[in-house]
Design an enzyme around this catalytic site. Structure first.
Site, PDB file in Angstrom:
ATOM      1  N   PHE A 111       0.797  -1.134   0.042  1.00 23.06           N
ATOM      2  CA  PHE A 111      -0.101  -0.067  -0.054  1.00 23.06           C
ATOM      3  C   PHE A 111       0.800   1.152   0.177  1.00 23.06           C
ATOM      4  O   PHE A 111       0.355   2.452  -0.350  1.00 23.06           O
ATOM      5  CB  PHE A 111      -1.100  -0.011   1.141  1.00 23.06           C
ATOM      6  N   LYS A 112       1.996   1.054   0.521  1.00 24.43           N
ATOM      7  CA  LYS A 112       3.131   2.299   0.170  1.00 24.43           C
ATOM      8  C   LYS A 112       3.059   3.016  -0.993  1.00 24.43           C
ATOM      9  O   LYS A 112       3.136   4.156  -1.012  1.00 24.43           O
ATOM     10  CB  LYS A 112       4.387   2.034   0.735  1.00 24.43           C
TER      11      LYS A 112
END
Ligand SMILES: *Cc1c(COP(=O)(O)O)cnc(C)c1O
Length: 467
Positions: A111-112
């Site tokens: 998700f970064k």
């Protein structure tokens, strides 16, 4: 729109300055001076928009006049076009009222990427505008380094140096950083641990002449722009599931408290959220804090969900500031205790405020592995260990009556990023998605350096592009 420090002793700054600063000079974290908000009708109106359009709506409430709206809309378009899924962050249903929000369709499978793809473009824009350049130096234990490299490769104004512990990260994690040809990207494998890498980066920032000459900048998870970029998917998922008419709960696999604080931001902006569940692995400092009212870091345990192996959860300071009624003096006192005594007590009133919205659940290594197996056996889906921690937490909270109604659990990484742990848990070795299927054939570029501060700084100085 201005930003103030949680410790109350820094000058207020605009969005672009906060983007480049990261940490406030008084040691605190930046938060907006006041919360922008949406009406229920405005939120309902997100239903017909693309992810990039919702991102433009939400984030431009925070950028102030620093970035023209049409320029910003273009950045959001480009950033989210790098995702392999048509809707960027799709939802999938597991059982009746349980949903999974898939945040791993970005270029480095965690998700970064959601925040970092946008941050790379914001950095480039602001630096070009100001005629400045920046040297990003960071240490990574896995996902942040890859996401930053992918977002900043080829940047004209930014050089990137990422330190990782030599031989101590997974091959997929390493290759997502090192199989990059662009000349502004430098991977340094340090003969030491992740803590050694992080200590080296801190030393570089503490070396004032070096910091100024190199114009060092950071992209760690306390950067406000990362938080606000993550608040977008709470809006899109809620609207997809009938919001804002009905309140949902979210369960968030948590390390540095950035992702779950982004949910709090969405709620402050008017999104109805019932409960926020902090999911932790055996590094359960936040679960202990909520239960006992004392914040007390212990040694970090290595787990199969390594991106959550954290003992000091930096962004929690932002919640303490909020829950204390924005009492910077109280925050300063807590942080001073942490430094001096290695712990602090959370005052009763603050704790009650936190507990009114947040719960916390912990997953053991055995429970995490069992969840990967159970999901595979019941649905055929292969999930990653961080997502499994989230599902264990959701299950425990539902069972104990602490969560009810619709719950969205965040899937923070793709199973293929942690193939060995997944294989061990369910017998399946997860394949890389097709856009990365040749990852093992690509050429790596990295430099192995000894645990020697001066040698690493000389390396950085020799490769930084001077203007
Ligand atoms: C970074 C990360 C987390 C933890 O997120 P925080 O914002 O630090 O709480 C969870 N899962 C994965 C896969 C991550 O990379």
């Amino acid at each position: 729109m201005y930003y103030i420090s949680t410790r109350g002793q820094a000058e207020r700054l605009g969005f672009a300055d906060v983007l480049l600063e990261g940490l406030a000079p008084d040691g605190g974290l930046y938060v907006p001076e006041s919360w922008p908000s949406f009406t229920a009708a405005e939120i309902a109106g997100f239903a017909g928009m693309s992810y990039a359009e919702v991102a433009t709506e939400v984030i431009s409430r925070f950028t102030g006049d620093d970035i023209p709206r049409d320029v910003f809309a273009g950045m959001c378009e480009d950033a989210y076009a790098s995702f392999s899924h048509r809707v960027v962050v799709p939802l999938s249903q597991t059982t009746g009222e349980d949903w999974i929000l898939e945040l791993f369709h970005g270029p480095t499978l965690a998700f970064k990427d959601v925040a970092m793809q946008l941050l790379g473009r914001l950095f480039d824009h602001v630096l070009a505008e100001r005629g400045e350049r920046l040297t990003i130096v960071g240490a990574t234990s896995g996902d942040t380094g890859g996401a930053a490299i992918e977002a900043l490769k080829g940047s004209a104004n930014v050089d990137v140096f990422i330190l990782h512990p030599h031989g101590r990260i997974s091959e997929v994690q390493r290759r997502l950083m090192t199989c990059v040809e662009e000349e502004n990207i430098h991977n340094i494998a340090i003969e030491g641990s992740f803590d050694d890498c992080q200590a080296m980066v801190k030393e570089m920032f503490a070396d004032k002449p070096f910091r100024e000459e190199m114009r060092l900048g950071a992209i760690n998870s306390i950067n406000w722009a990362r938080i606000v970029a993550q608040s977008v998917y709470y809006f899109t998922s809620a609207v997809a599931l009938g919001g804002p008419g009905r309140a949902l709960s979210y369960c968030v696999p948590t390390g540095n408290f950035g992702d779950i604080f982004a949910a709090y931001v969405a709620r402050q902006m008017g999104l109805p959220i019932e409960t926020l569940c902090i999911a932790t692995n055996e590094n359960d400092i936040l679960a202990r804090t909520l239960a006992e009212g004392a914040y007390e870091p212990r040694g970090v345990a290595q787990t199969i969900s390594p991106s959550m192996d954290i003992q000091v959860s930096s962004n929690f300071e932002r919640l303490l500031f909020e829950a204390s009624g924005r009492d910077a003096e109280a925050v300063r006192a807590m942080m001073a205790n942490l430094k001096q005594a290695g712990r602090f007590d959370v005052a009763g009133g603050i704790l009650e405020t936190i507990r009114a919205l947040f719960i916390a659940e912990r997953s053991t290594e055995t429970e995490t592995a069992a969840m990967i197996r159970e999901v595979f056996e019941t649905t055929g889906a292969v999930i990653d260990p961080h997502t499994a921690v989230g599902l264990v937490a959701t299950g425990k909270a539902r069972h104990g009556g602490r969560l009810s109604g619709p719950v969205v659990t965040l899937a923070t990484a793709h199973a293929a990023k942690f193939p060995d742990a997944v294989k061990q848990a369910c017998g399946i070795y997860p394949d890389l998605p097709k856009q990365l299927s040749d990852l093992y054939q690509r050429t790596e570029k990295l430099t192995v350096l000894p645990l020697d501060q001066q040698q690493v700084q000389r390396f950085v100085a020799s490769f930084v592009r001077k203007d």
